[in-house]
Scaffold this motif. Structure first.
Motif, mmCIF file in Angstrom:
data_model
loop_
_atom_site.group_PDB
_atom_site.id
_atom_site.type_symbol
_atom_site.label_atom_id
_atom_site.label_comp_id
_atom_site.label_asym_id
_atom_site.label_seq_id
_atom_site.Cartn_x
_atom_site.Cartn_y
_atom_site.Cartn_z
ATOM 1 N N MET A 80 4.851 -13.499 -0.851
ATOM 2 C CA MET A 80 4.943 -12.215 -0.169
ATOM 3 C C MET A 80 3.577 -11.762 0.344
ATOM 4 N N LYS A 81 3.595 -11.092 1.494
ATOM 5 C CA LYS A 81 2.316 -10.663 2.073
ATOM 6 C C LYS A 81 2.022 -9.203 1.748
ATOM 7 N N LYS A 82 0.783 -8.825 2.065
ATOM 8 C CA LYS A 82 0.406 -7.428 1.903
ATOM 9 C C LYS A 82 -0.549 -7.046 3.021
ATOM 10 N N ILE A 83 -0.663 -5.750 3.229
ATOM 11 C CA ILE A 83 -1.671 -5.262 4.175
ATOM 12 C C ILE A 83 -2.266 -3.991 3.586
ATOM 13 N N SER A 84 -3.575 -3.898 3.633
ATOM 14 C CA SER A 84 -4.192 -2.685 3.080
ATOM 15 C C SER A 84 -3.937 -1.540 4.054
ATOM 16 N N LYS A 85 -3.805 -0.344 3.509
ATOM 17 C CA LYS A 85 -3.493 0.807 4.374
ATOM 18 C C LYS A 85 -4.588 1.020 5.415
#
Lengths: 327, 332
Positions: free
Chosen positions: B1-6
Motif C-alpha cells: 500500500m502507498k502513502k502520501i504525506s499531507k
C-alpha cells in the motif's frame, strides 16, 4: 421549563378529554440533540410526548393552513407563533372558533448552530437547566448561557408574550422594548447599491430552491405559489442567479405587512441563507410608513390589504416626477 | 500500500491540474461545497461531508441539454476536459453506483450523466469520525468502504494511506507516493476498526420491502406525513434521489432545454395538465418517497436507494428521521 411542560401536557389532556379539540399540535423530543420535532397529539394517552424547552424553534402556526380546516385544533404558541395565528385570522385563513391557542411566554429559542460552532466535534447530548445549555460530545462537556446563544430573530424580538391566547401557561415575561431591532437593516441601507447587490448575491446564490423557507412560513400559504405556476410560467425553475434573485425578492415582497419575523424561514434553510434581511427591510418600511407590525391585533387588517384616504401618497409617480400630494 | 504525506498533497494536486479540473470540499461560511480549486490547501479539519451531495457533479441541479439560436442547435452534453473529485465520502461513492443503475443502466444510457462519470476520477476520504446520524453500515457500506471509488485516502495524521481501487485511480499516482510501512498499514487498520465501532445507528433492512408491499393503504402514511411541511430538502440533499424536470426556456428565436432537479415532495411533481393530481396531499407524496427508496428501487435494481449518509436527518426542518421511520415500518 419542566413546569411549563407539565402544564402543556395537562392542558392538552383536558382539551382532548373534553373533546374541545380534535388534536393538539406541540413539540416532542427530537431524535438528535438540540432538536425538537412538531408533534400532532390526537389521543389523551399521547400527551406525554409533549415537551417544552429552548429548542422548540418551529413556528407551529404553519400547520394551521395545511391541515383540514374543519378540525378543532389546539396549538402551542410562543409569541411569534401567536402573532402568525393573528396574521392568519386577519387574512381569513383560519377560523377563531376552531383554534385553541395554548400561549407560552417565550424567552427565546437557542440557535443550535451557534453552539455547534463553539465545540470541537459532534454534540451527542444536550440538556437544559436554569437558563444554561449543557452539551456533551465524545471528548468534551461544555455549558453555555442560553441568552448568549439565541436565534438572531429572538434577540431582537419585542413580543415574547403571546398576542392572543385561550390558555396561558406560565407567567408573562418582561418585553425587551429597548432593543434596536433594525440596527443591521439601517447599516445595510447605508451601503452602496453595488455592495448591497454583492451581499444579496452572496446569500441567495447558494439557494437550492427546496422551498423550505416557504413551507416553514405560516404566511406563505398560497394554493399555488407563483414559482409553481406553469401557465404562465413566471420564472424559470433552475438555480441560475436571476431566477434565484426573483424568487427571493418576490417572496419578501409578498410578506409586506404580514411577516412577524419569527425566523422560521431562516431556521429551515439548509443553506443558512440570511433570509430575514429582506423581510425585515420590508417590515421596517411598513412600520415607518404605516406604523404597523403584523400579528398584534386581530381587528386590524394589514396595511397592504386595506385603504384609507389619509394614506401617504407621495410615492405615487404622477408622470411629472415624484411629488408630495397633500389631501 | 502507498502513502502520501499531507505536505506533498498540494504538489500532487498541482501536477494534476494541467490535465484535470480538481473539485474538492470548500468551506463557505461553515458549509462545504464541492468546488473547483486552484490551489489545494488540504482538506479542512471541520469537513464531515458536503451539504449538497457530489451527485451534482454528474447530475447538476440545473443542466443545459442543448441551446439553439436562429435555427442552429448546439448540444451541451459533453464536459470539457477531465475531472478529479477529491474528498468524497464512502457513502456518497456508493450512492453514485446506485445512480448508475438509473442513468447508465441496461435499458437506458443518459449521455449527459455517463460522459461526466467517465471523465471523472473519484478520490475518496475514509471517515475516521463518523457522525451519530451516519448509518452506512446498515446498507452494506462502511466508513472505509471502497465501492464506487477510484482511490481511497485514509487519514493517518501526517499522511494519507492510499488504497488504490481501480486502474483509473492507479494511473494518476505520482512520485510523491511512497510505500507505506507495516506500522502505518496497521495504524490505518486500527483507525478503521475504531471508526466502524463509532457507527451506533443500525437499521435492519431485511423485510422492509416486504412490509412495504402490503402497506400502500396503511394509516401509517397519514401519521408520518402530518408533521412534514413539504419542502424539498430531503430529496435535494439526498445522494441517491435523482428525479428531474425538463423545461424549455425560450425567447424569440433562441433558447435552451434545461434539466432541473425535481422532488416528489412537491405537489407540482405529479400535477397533470388536466388539473388532476394523483398525489394530492403530503400523505401520498411522503409514501412515494419512502416507497421509491425502499420498495420500487429494490424491485428494479435489487438494492435500497439509501446509503445512510444522514443528510436528510440533519437537515430536515421538522426532524423527520428516516431511521425512526424504517424502524416503525418494521413494527407494522
Amino acid at each position: 421549563m419542566q413546569d411549563v411542560q407539565k402544564k402543556i401536557r395537562e392542558e392538552a389532556r383536558n382539551l382532548l378529554a373534553a373533546r374541545k379539540v380534535d388534536l393538539v399540535i406541540g413539540f416532542e423530543k427530537g431524535t438528535i440533540p438540540c432538536r425538537t420535532s412538531p408533534v400532532f397529539v390526537h389521543k389523551e394517552d399521547d400527551v406525554g410526548k409533549l415537551v417544552w424547552n429552548s429548542f422548540c424553534e418551529m413556528n407551529l402556526a404553519t400547520y394551521l393552513t395545511k391541515i383540514d380546516k374543519n378540525k378543532k385544533v389546539a396549538v402551542v404558541a410562543k409569541g411569534c407563533d401567536s402573532r402568525s395565528i393573528v396574521a392568519l385570522l386577519v387574512e381569513g385563513q383560519v377560523k377563531r372558533e376552531k383554534i385553541t391557542v395554548i400561549g407560552i411566554p417565550c424567552q427565546g429559542m437557542v440557535d443550535r448552530r451557534k453552539i455547534e460552532r463553539k465545540v470541537e466535534g459532534e454534540i451527542l447530548e444536550a440538556e437544559e437547566e436554569n437558563g444554561k445549555i449543557l452539551v456533551k460530545g465524545s471528548s468534551f462537556e461544555k455549558v453555555f448561557k442560553k441568552e448568549d446563544y439565541l436565534y438572531s430573530s429572538c434577540r431582537v424580538c419585542k413580543h415574547r408574550n403571546p398576542s392572543i391566547y385561550d390558555i396561558l401557561i406560565g407567567e408573562k415575561v418582561k418585553e425587551n422594548t429597548q432593543v434596536d431591532e433594525y440596527a443591521d437593516v439601517i447599516e445595510y441601507e447605508k451601503k452602496s447599491p453595488d455592495e448591497r447587490w454583492q451581499y444579496f448575491e452572496k446569500e441567495i446564490g447558494r439557494c437550492i430552491r427546496c422551498y423550505a423557507c416557504r413551507q416553514a412560513c405560516p404566511t406563505c400559504y398560497c394554493e399555488e405559489c407563483f414559482v409553481d405556476s406553469s401557465n404562465p410560467k413566471w420564472i424559470d425553475k433552475g438555480v441560475d442567479l436571476s431566477d434565484l434573485a426573483i424568487w427571493h425578492i418576490i417572496r419578501a415582497y409578498h410578506q409586506a405587512g404580514r411577516c412577524v419575523d419569527c425566523g422560521s424561514c431562516e431556521r429551515a434553510c439548509p443553506m443558512q441563507i440570511n433570509l430575514r434581511f429582506l423581510t425585515r427591510k420590508i417590515n421596517k418600511e411598513v412600520k415607518d410608513y404605516f406604523n404597523f407590525e403584523a400579528g398584534l391585533d386581530p381587528a386590524t387588517p394589514p396595511p397592504l390589504a386595506t385603504f384609507s384616504v389619509e394614506d401617504r401618497q407621495d410615492f405615487i409617480d404622477s408622470g411629472e416626477g415624484v411629488k408630495e400630494t397633500k389631501l | 500500500m502507498k502513502k502520501i504525506s499531507k505536505k506533498e498533497m498540494n504538489k500532487f494536486i498541482q501536477s494534476l491540474m494541467a490535465d484535470y479540473t480538481i473539485l474538492a470540499p470548500v468551506n463557505i461560511e461553515g458549509i462545504f461545497f464541492f468546488k473547483p480549486v486552484a490551489d489545494f490547501q488540504g482538506i479542512d479539519g471541520e469537513y464531515k461531508n458536503s451539504k449538497k451531495p457530489p451527485k451534482e457533479v454528474f447530475f447538476p441541479q440545473t443542466e443545459t441539454m442543448f441551446k439553439y439560436k436562429d435555427g442552429k442547435v448546439e448540444s451541451t452534453e459533453k464536459v470539457k476536459g477531465k475531472r478529479i473529485l477529491l474528498g468524497v465520502r464512502p457513502c456518497d461513492a456508493r450512492a453514485n453506483l446506485l445512480l448508475d443503475n438509473v442513468f447508465a443502466g441496461e435499458d437506458y444510457e443518459d449521455i449527459y450523466y455517463t460522459n461526466k462519470r467517465e471523465n471523472t476520477i473519484i478520490i475518496g476520504l475514509a471517515c475516521n469520525e463518523p457522525s451519530s446520524t451516519c448509518f452506512c453500515s446498515s446498507f452494506g457500506g462502511g466508513p472505509f468502504s471502497k465501492e464506487g471509488l477510484d482511490i481511497l485516502l485514509i487519514d493517518i495524521k501526517d499522511s494519507y494511506l492510499v488504497d488504490t481501487v481501480t486502474d483509473k485511480g492507479g494511473k494518476i499516482l505520482t512520485g510523491e507516493f511512497k510505500e507505506a510501512t507495516d506500522k502505518e498499514v496497521k495504524l490505518a487498520e486500527k483507525i478503521k476498526n475504531e471508526a466502524e465501532k463509532k457507527i451506533k445507528s443500525r437499521i435492519r433492512i431485511e423485510g422492509i420491502k416486504e412490509k412495504l408491499d402490503a402497506m400502500f393503504d396503511d394509516p401509517f402514511w397519514d401519521e408520518l406525513s402530518e408533521r412534514c411541511i413539504g419542502c424539498g430538502i430531503c430529496s435535494y440533499l439526498c445522494p441517491t434521489c435523482h428525479c428531474f424536470d425538463i423545461q424549455d426556456e425560450a425567447k424569440n428565436s433562441q433558447g435552451r432545454r434545461v434539466r432541473n432537479w425535481d422532488s416528489c415532495m412537491f405537489p407540482l411533481f405529479t400535477l397533470q395538465a388536466s388539473g388532476h393530481n394523483p398525489r394530492p396531499t403530503g400523505k401520498e407524496r411522503m409514501r412515494q418517497r419512502i416507497m421509491h427508496k425502499f420498495n420500487y428501487f429494490v424491485e428494479n435494481y435489487k438494492e435500497v436507494a439509501c446509503v445512510g449518509c444522514g443528510r436528510c436527518i440533519i437537515n430536515c426542518p421538522v426532524n423527520i428521521d428516516i431511521r425512526k421511520v424504517l424502524k416503525k415500518i418494521l413494527t407494522i
